[in-house]
Design an enzyme around this catalytic site. Structure first.
Site, short mmCIF file in Angstrom:
data_model
loop_
_atom_site.label_atom_id
_atom_site.label_comp_id
_atom_site.label_asym_id
_atom_site.label_seq_id
_atom_site.Cartn_x
_atom_site.Cartn_y
_atom_site.Cartn_z
N GLU A 114 9.72 1.95 10.85
CA GLU A 114 10.67 3.07 10.74
C GLU A 114 9.85 4.34 10.86
O GLU A 114 9.07 4.66 9.97
CB GLU A 114 11.42 2.98 9.42
N LYS A 117 0.85 -1.18 0.00
CA LYS A 117 0.00 0.00 0.00
C LYS A 117 0.89 1.24 0.00
O LYS A 117 1.49 1.58 1.01
CB LYS A 117 -0.92 0.04 1.22
N GLU A 159 8.92 16.13 15.06
CA GLU A 159 9.47 16.01 13.72
C GLU A 159 8.80 17.04 12.82
O GLU A 159 7.62 16.92 12.50
CB GLU A 159 9.25 14.60 13.17
#
Length: 481
Positions: free
Chosen positions: A254, A181, A382
């Site tokens: 990750e 996906k 982030e």
């Protein structure tokens, strides 16, 4: 940006062929806003059909000899080399990645599949000395690495071709099958690669690409018992949800970072500026290991800030298909507005914007912020945008403490000529990898790559991903019978 013309309708790729869906959604260029494709929106039934296709194909593909799997991967390398420019333009159109960086991504993708082909030929176990234990005398044992089965791969937008390769390459090298996906904004690269694999001779059903919303496609992949492993690159929030729902499935996650570099007092500022600019602003800062935080010793701080700001202001902003463009649009206006909000929050809390901080023709300028409170979002979360903070420190120990004061721990860098400081940093930085005399954005595709804390679990890099994507099987011979 040159107009594409009529937007092409892109179907699902299941069992080696195009499969239509009931619904299609428009895909727009992040830079120009033009419609560049109509993308199939899979439902749960179509996703399950893709899983069944992969499940059936595994029964045959897992028995394919290693040299044949390697040959398919090598053929993909050849095909992608021939069409590198076409592939790079596709990346630039769907993600607004400047074409120079898109070409770099294609080159790395070629390397990734080449490494995968090489690693397919050296998947092996080891011999166990059973006579090391009294009860093991007369017995010989060895381990094998067996493919795990159907792998569900969920990939992000920022490296839409190479991060797909980091899932697909090792999976195929090991004899697994996949349901992939891709990110909703960047499905074209994944569909393009699927067609290359078909042309290279990959058996039908081994690689299936299912586009559509994560709440439908992703959920169906994660919850299906026929899927033996989930490999995901994306946000910590989604990654944690996947881990919680995956049950006993293997997971490799990750999940990003707010990567930092330390500049020790002996740093040659002139020598590190270009690398730091690359680390902070390549791909608009939309890189998991983008250089987001810089901790500069007070002896070099002023000079570094001056030189870094001068260099940042020279970066060309504009059309991603212009070979001179360094900074283009973020992946969406929503992300642009979020980044602007974080910049404003830092400013309201005493930070100083010394470069950028605003839009130019809808594109966020490369932004440099100093005097940032560590609790501000541009520091502790982030940012995933062309935004970097620079703070002054008095010692290597203070800098290390700031780097470690983070929920993330993917990679970090330290510039120093002091071997004791280098060893201290490599030993005490709470990250998956430490780069001595380089930026944290350094990555080559065969190295072990992954983090600690909320940066994820498991490791990518072809050899290491194959270890994640195989099961260790022990065989013991009783020679005394």
């Amino acid at each position: 940006m040159t107009k594409v013309g009529v937007a092409e309708k892109k179907h699902l790729f299941i069992n080696g062929g195009n499969v239509k869906a009931a619904d299609y959604a428009p895909l727009y260029s992040p830079y120009s806003g033009e419609k560049i494709a109509e993308i199939a929106m899979a439902d749960e039934q179509l996703t399950k059909a893709a899983i069944q296709s992969a499940f059936d194909a595994f029964q045959v593909f897992s028995k394919m000899p290693a040299f044949e799997r390697a040959a398919i991967l090598e053929k993909v390398v050849v095909l992608l080399k021939e069409r590198a420019d076409q592939a790079a333009e596709l990346i630039a159109r769907e993600s607004a990645k400047p074409i120079s960086f898109a070409k770099g991504e294609v080159s790395r993708t070629i390397e990734t599949y080449k490494f995968a082909a090489e690693e397919a030929k050296r998947i092996h176990g080891e011999t166990i000395p059973f006579d090391a234990a009294p009860g093991g005398v007369g017995r010989t044992g060895y381990t094998l690495r067996k493919p795990i089965g159907v792998i569900g791969a969920i990939t992000p937008f920022n490296f839409p071709m190479n991060l797909v390769a980091h899932k697909v390459g090792p999976a195929i090298a090991a004899g697994n099958t996949l349901v992939l996906k891709p990110a909703s904004q960047t499905p074209l690269s994944a569909l393009y690669i699927a067609e290359l694999f078909k042309e290279a001779g990959l058996p039908d059903g081994v690689l299936n690409v299912v586009t559509g919303p994560g709440s439908v496609v992703g959920e169906a992949i994660i919850e299906d018992d026929r899927v033996q492993m989930i490999t995901f690159t994306g946000s910590p929030e989604v990654g944690i949800t996947i881990r919680d729902k995956a049950g006993l499935k293997k997971t490799t996650l990750e999940l990003g970072s707010n990567a930092a570099v330390i500049l020790d007092k002996d740093t040659n500022v002139e020598q590190v500026i270009d690398r730091c600019i690359t680390g902070a602003f390549s791909n608009q800062g939309q890189v998991c290991i983008s250089l987001q935080r810089i901790y500069a010793h007070e002896d070099v701080y002023d000079q570094f800030v001056q030189k870094f700001v001068e260099a940042a202001r020279q970066l060309k902003i504009g059309d991603p298909l212009d070979s001179n463009t360094y900074i283009s649009s973020l992946i969406s206006m929503k992300e642009t507005e979020r980044a602007l909000g974080w910049i404003e929050e830092a400013k309201q809390n005493g930070a100083l914007i010394v470069a950028g901080g605003k839009l130019m023709d809808g594109i966020l300028e490369p932004t440099v912020i100093v005097n940032v409170d560590p609790l501000q979002k541009v520091s502790c979360q982030e940012v995933f945008a062309p935004v970097v903070i620079i703070n002054k420190v008095r010692s290597i120990e203070e800098a290390i403490a700031y780097v470690n004061e983070s929920r993330y721990g993917l990679q970090a860098g330290v510039y120093t000529k002091n071997i004791d400081h280098a060893l201290l940093a490599s030993d005490t930085l709470e990250v998956g990898a430490v780069m001595i005399n380089d930026i944290p954005t350094f990555r080559v595709d065969h190295m072990p790559y992954g983090g600690v804390k909320e940066s994820g679990t498991g490791r990518e890099g072809l050899k290491y991903a194959i270890e994640e994507m195989t099961e260790l099987k022990l065989v013991v011979w009783n020679r005394g019978v």
